[in-house]
Design an enzyme around this catalytic site. Sequence first.
Site, mmCIF file in Angstrom:
data_model
loop_
_atom_site.group_PDB
_atom_site.id
_atom_site.type_symbol
_atom_site.label_atom_id
_atom_site.label_comp_id
_atom_site.label_asym_id
_atom_site.label_seq_id
_atom_site.Cartn_x
_atom_site.Cartn_y
_atom_site.Cartn_z
ATOM 1 N N GLU A 80 0.817 -1.217 0.000
ATOM 2 C CA GLU A 80 0.000 0.000 0.000
ATOM 3 C C GLU A 80 0.850 1.266 0.000
ATOM 4 O O GLU A 80 0.481 2.261 -0.613
ATOM 5 C CB GLU A 80 -0.952 0.001 1.207
ATOM 6 C CG GLU A 80 -2.067 -1.035 1.137
ATOM 7 C CD GLU A 80 -1.614 -2.412 1.585
ATOM 8 O OE1 GLU A 80 -0.432 -2.553 1.972
ATOM 9 O OE2 GLU A 80 -2.434 -3.350 1.547
ATOM 10 N N HIS A 149 -10.382 -4.611 11.053
ATOM 11 C CA HIS A 149 -11.105 -4.710 9.783
ATOM 12 C C HIS A 149 -12.368 -3.863 9.791
ATOM 13 O O HIS A 149 -13.235 -4.050 8.945
ATOM 14 C CB HIS A 149 -11.472 -6.179 9.487
ATOM 15 C CG HIS A 149 -10.390 -6.919 8.751
ATOM 16 N ND1 HIS A 149 -9.080 -6.640 8.902
ATOM 17 C CD2 HIS A 149 -10.464 -7.928 7.842
ATOM 18 C CE1 HIS A 149 -8.351 -7.446 8.136
ATOM 19 N NE2 HIS A 149 -9.177 -8.238 7.475
#
Lengths: 345, 333
Positions: A80, A149
């Site tokens: 990322e 998450h």
Amino acid sequence: MDWSKTLLHEHELSHEQGSGTRVISHGAAVREALELALSRDNRVFVMGQGVDDPLGMFGITADLHKKYGSDRVFDTPLSEAALTGVSIGAALAGMRPVYMHNRPDFLYCAMDQIVNHASKWCYMFGGHAPVPMVMWAAIGRGWGGAAQHTQAPHGMFMHVPGLRLVMPSSPSDAKGLLIASISDGNPVLIIEHRWLFKQTGPVPEGLYAVPLGKGIIRRSGKDVTVVAISQMVPEALRAAEQLQTSGIEIEVIDPRTLRPLDEDLILESVGRTGRLVVADVGWKTAGAGAEIAAMVAEKGFELLKAPVGRIGSADVPTPAGYTLEAGFYPSKDDVVRHCQKLMGG
Amino acid sequence: MTRPISFDKCAAGIPPSTLRSLYQTMLRIRRVEVRIGERYKEDEMHTPIHLCIGQEAISAGVCAHLRRDDYLFSNHRGHGHYLAKGGGLKEMIAELYNRETGCSRGRGGSMHLIDTSVSIPGTSSIVAGSVPIGTGAALAAVMQKTDKVSVVFLGDAATEEGVVQESIAFAMLKKLPVIYVCENNSYAVCSPLSNRQATNDIYRRFEGLSVSGHLVDGNNVTEVYCVAKEAIEKARSGGGPSFMECRTYRMTDHHGGTSGVEVGYRTQAEVDEWAGKCPVSNFERFLVERSILSAGDIAEYKSVIDREVAEAFEFARSSPLPDANDVGKYLYA
């Protein structure tokens, strides 16, 4: 593609249906925005983990690579930080990248490139090198997703000058805001919410943009201004229905963009109601809601008849267990409770 | 008589005019950097300076092959890269003096130089920060179907940041026209390489990613030139990325104009040893001995450079400073 010719709509569309516009899902609306951008502007490309797999990023990007080519819609390695930097470099070299993340939790892996680089590049170089790029992510919730998450990190990103921050709550806005973000010419972070993908709504066909920095009144009311963020918008509207039965009329404002924030819309509403509740999806402390509350306390102090109320998730990492989630997440009940209290109930 | 640096082998294939041009580029960088170091003591340049004195051969040897539209990304020690690529000297000095006429309008300082007219889209002072960004410019070049290349300069410490591995891996995956030029001066501020890396073969660090890695004497401008030529041509013809480790030494401290010996992390003996391997004086001697350069040429180059430098400082010092009320400008396009 001359983005300045994009038709701008001040949408008065509510979450009610039957306004004559066709109704599609939130995900389909986002997909339409991507297709419109990809088909009209060769500079636009879409990348992200799994954008070309059968799941297609919640169905949004499924098979787009077959139509627009795998050099314009492509899968990314789990890097990322590097890929965010790649977005910046590609943008500096004339492209308009859209980097999609399954979850905003992974944005933290790219904090250096987002905050130290993308947000600052235009300013550091005296405006000589703006960075037209979009990052997109969808907040997770439920089914034991747990702490890593399910994060709603917009509070942290709202703090960063040079970064635009968008949080759509409706399908029509999701489409229009994505178009506006791609054409904005600056780094834009769009944070969606997975629970919003369940909804359908009226979405105009064709190309239109919802302007950045402009909020909208979702429901008018005279008693309390409720500024709701993301998935708390439908919660606030449910609360409004319930409160109406006890004679309390709340005004639900959806800011749509958090940075720049539509301060005038919020202050104008508080000017009429005198009461403010901010309903956020993220952690309460030092979150986006805190900034909105502070702004109104600072600029609209004389408008307030009561203290500002803040609703957010509990200030803990998200628990996995569903009985604990009940103690973690805010809901319409919190909105109802806050508004009743403000009205002396 | 043995010389510290041997230029014959690599110089053989380089025309004399190019050899002189390489020397001029290095000489100009050297004289600019030395002047900045001297005038820094006047406390009028309110910006940290990271001089590249001793490292000029790398900028000169690499940039000799770059077109105006090839991208160059750099770091906090970027004056040499910037000048070798053709960045504006007046604008650079004005930026050091925090002026409105600086290349970054006084908003960036020494560590944030930009000159888009020669395809330097900016520099980052976060170590390794510009590595993925330069990789992205290469991706754009491919998407736009051009044969542009992107050169990213980084230091030895930068290779310790994970994002470098990520960037090179992605560049290999997409076969991007990017050349990573690592200037290994073996120090990160005061930390020697041996504190930070298990082995000292940085050019082999990314072997697992199958990128071509080259070890280069970074003080030998002809060797840098020859290796860079191969790497850049490879990238330009679609052959993918390369990694060059150029071993060198910065004659000044991490920042500022002193040698760093007084700080205590390196010895005068070490500094003196590297002074003997000066890329500029050694190459000058070589060119004079081969009659490619005369004493008159050298004097003329110095005169031209010094006049240009003096004018740049004059321009900077007489330029307006930005207004405090304008602090909010240039945040967005």
